[in-house]
Design a protein around this motif. Structure first.
Motif, short mmCIF file in Angstrom:
data_model
loop_
_atom_site.label_atom_id
_atom_site.label_comp_id
_atom_site.label_asym_id
_atom_site.label_seq_id
_atom_site.Cartn_x
_atom_site.Cartn_y
_atom_site.Cartn_z
N ASN A 15 0.82 -1.21 0.00
CA ASN A 15 0.00 0.00 0.00
C ASN A 15 0.86 1.26 0.00
OD1 ASN A 15 -2.92 -0.54 -0.05
ND2 ASN A 15 -2.54 -1.71 1.81
N ASP A 16 1.93 1.26 0.78
CA ASP A 16 2.81 2.43 0.81
C ASP A 16 3.42 2.69 -0.56
OD1 ASP A 16 2.23 2.71 3.46
OD2 ASP A 16 4.15 1.91 4.19
N LEU A 17 3.79 1.62 -1.25
CA LEU A 17 4.39 1.76 -2.58
C LEU A 17 3.37 2.28 -3.59
CD1 LEU A 17 6.90 1.29 -4.35
CD2 LEU A 17 6.08 -1.04 -4.76
N LEU A 18 2.16 1.73 -3.56
CA LEU A 18 1.12 2.17 -4.50
C LEU A 18 0.71 3.62 -4.25
CD1 LEU A 18 -1.14 -1.03 -4.58
CD2 LEU A 18 0.51 -0.28 -6.30
N VAL A 19 0.61 3.99 -2.98
CA VAL A 19 0.27 5.38 -2.66
C VAL A 19 1.42 6.31 -3.04
CG1 VAL A 19 -0.24 6.99 -0.78
CG2 VAL A 19 -1.34 4.75 -0.83
N GLY A 20 2.64 5.89 -2.78
CA GLY A 20 3.80 6.71 -3.11
C GLY A 20 3.95 6.93 -4.61
N LEU A 21 3.54 5.97 -5.41
CA LEU A 21 3.61 6.10 -6.88
C LEU A 21 2.35 6.75 -7.46
CD1 LEU A 21 5.16 2.63 -7.78
CD2 LEU A 21 6.33 4.83 -7.74
N ASN A 22 1.44 7.16 -6.57
CA ASN A 22 0.19 7.82 -6.98
C ASN A 22 -0.70 6.92 -7.84
OD1 ASN A 22 0.79 10.29 -5.66
ND2 ASN A 22 2.11 10.90 -7.38
N ILE A 23 -0.57 5.61 -7.65
CA ILE A 23 -1.43 4.68 -8.37
C ILE A 23 -2.80 4.61 -7.70
CG2 ILE A 23 -1.69 2.27 -9.07
CD1 ILE A 23 1.33 2.08 -9.24
N ILE A 24 -2.81 4.70 -6.38
CA ILE A 24 -4.07 4.74 -5.62
C ILE A 24 -4.05 5.95 -4.70
CG2 ILE A 24 -4.47 2.25 -5.73
CD1 ILE A 24 -3.29 2.00 -2.94
N ASP A 25 -5.23 6.44 -4.30
CA ASP A 25 -5.32 7.61 -3.42
C ASP A 25 -5.26 7.24 -1.95
OD1 ASP A 25 -5.61 9.25 -5.66
OD2 ASP A 25 -7.79 8.97 -5.69
N GLN A 26 -5.78 6.07 -1.59
CA GLN A 26 -5.78 5.64 -0.20
C GLN A 26 -5.54 4.14 -0.14
OE1 GLN A 26 -9.62 6.63 1.37
NE2 GLN A 26 -10.76 5.38 -0.08
N PRO A 27 -5.02 3.65 0.98
CA PRO A 27 -4.70 2.21 1.08
C PRO A 27 -5.91 1.31 0.83
CG PRO A 27 -3.73 3.44 2.90
CD PRO A 27 -4.65 4.39 2.19
N ILE A 28 -5.63 0.15 0.25
CA ILE A 28 -6.66 -0.83 -0.06
C ILE A 28 -6.60 -1.96 0.96
CG2 ILE A 28 -7.50 -2.48 -1.78
CD1 ILE A 28 -6.19 -0.78 -3.92
N GLN A 29 -7.74 -2.39 1.45
CA GLN A 29 -7.81 -3.52 2.37
C GLN A 29 -7.84 -4.83 1.56
OE1 GLN A 29 -11.22 -2.84 4.88
NE2 GLN A 29 -10.09 -1.46 6.23
N PHE A 30 -6.66 -5.25 1.15
CA PHE A 30 -6.55 -6.43 0.29
C PHE A 30 -7.13 -7.67 0.96
CE2 PHE A 30 -3.15 -3.72 -1.38
CZ PHE A 30 -3.37 -3.80 -2.74
N MET A 31 -6.85 -7.86 2.23
CA MET A 31 -7.26 -9.08 2.92
C MET A 31 -8.75 -9.11 3.22
SD MET A 31 -4.38 -10.47 2.88
CE MET A 31 -4.81 -11.97 3.72
#
Length: 327
Positions: free
Chosen positions: A165-181
């Protein structure tokens, strides 16, 4: 005249009767006496297989009884196929069967293709130190318990400090963390990716061993003919390990429906139960945990029968079309 004599002699040899059955039996007995030490060495393994694989089949009788632990075998109530009828009438069973087949097929495709190409690419590495280092690092996860792996995966996918989640947010791919589990539609992919990371290096070992058996003169001849390394992999390496691939693929199909429950049990939660529950978990939850031993045994018999059918079907198809088989 000489040609006719040779033909008649050949015809006489081909028409010779087969050796008597008694002689053949004596020949088998003689070979057994010559290899008696090999047979003696195999006895412990035969006994182990018999005790742990065949002797427990007596327990299958529980599926046809209304089994009560306090009663002796003669006092059990026989109910015929009642538990099987109940099993096939349960809508939950078909949902669980869907999950089992879906994760099995995904694991079969990814967990079978990836180790093959990983082994081939690893074989093409020229630096021996780097090659062995990569191989060692790749198969170390196999020895890590699924309890530890599940903890690592859960932490990596967490919304609180999870690296994904930190990586995806840092790359601006997502706006907020995703609850994958907590997303059931992602659970199958998480399990498949986790299993691939854990087992790819270990599964590649047997392919690396098969590759080492390929004659190096074939590669030298192909280089003389101008084949590059990709051509050598496609026309020499892959055909050279075809038998190994076929045998392991047939065996993998035999285990298609018996995928265990560790991964699903440890990575699953109440939010994704409709996607995480497999047949073994279903037998545990609705059989053993509820004291329905006969019902759980019926699920186990279904598992075994389907696995045997899949194994013989896959073996027959491969034997017919590729001339490769395990029987």
């Amino acid at each position: 005249m000489e040609t006719l004599t040779k033909k008649s002699a050949s015809a006489n040899r081909s028409s010779d009767p087969k050796p008597p059955l008694k002689n053949r039996r004596n020949g088998i007995w003689d070979r057994m006496k010559q290899q008696k030490y090999l047979y003696l060495m195999s006895l412990p393994f035969v006994a182990w297989v018999f005790v742990f694989n065949y002797l427990p089949l007596w327990g299958w009788t529980m599926a046809f009884q209304n089994y009560k632990p306090a009663r002796s075998f003669g006092d059990q109530e026989w109910v015929g196929f009642k538990h099987f009828v109940e099993l096939f009438s349960d809508d939950r069973f078909y949902l669980v069967l869907r999950n089992t087949l879906a994760m099995s097929l995904m694991g079969l495709v990814v967990g079978f293709i990836v180790p093959i190409f990983f082994a081939i690419l690893l074989n093409e590495m020229r630096g021996m130190f780097f090659k062995r280092a990569v191989q060692t690092v790749s198969y170390l996860p196999h020895f890590v318990s699924w309890v530890v792996v599940a903890g690592i995966i859960t932490k990596m996918l967490s919304t609180d400090g999870g690296i994904i989640n930190d990586l995806l947010v840092g790359l601006n791919i997502i706006d907020q963390p995703i609850q994958f589990m907590a997303k059931g539609n992602l659970f199958w992919y998480i399990v498949t990716a986790s299993d691939m990371w854990k087992e790819t290096g270990w599964n590649a070992i047997i392919y690396l061993a098969a590759i080492t058996g390929i004659d190096n003169e074939l590669y030298e001849a192909s280089r003389v003919d101008g084949a590059n390394r990709w051509r050598q992999m496609w026309h020499i390496t892959l055909p050279g390990i075809r038998t190994t691939i076929s045998v392991l693929f047939i065996m993998s199909i035999g285990h298609l429906i018996s995928i265990g429950f560790e991964k699903q049990f440890l990575l699953g939660n109440s939010l994704v139960t409709d996607y995480s529950e497999v047949l073994d978990l279903y037998a545990l939850n609705y059989g053993l945990n509820m004291g329905r031993f006969s019902y759980g045994t019926a699920i186990g018999i279904f598992n075994s029968v389907v696995s045997i059918i899949l194994l013989f079907t896959a073996n027959g198809l491969f034997k017919k079309f590729t001339k490769e088989s395990i029987m």
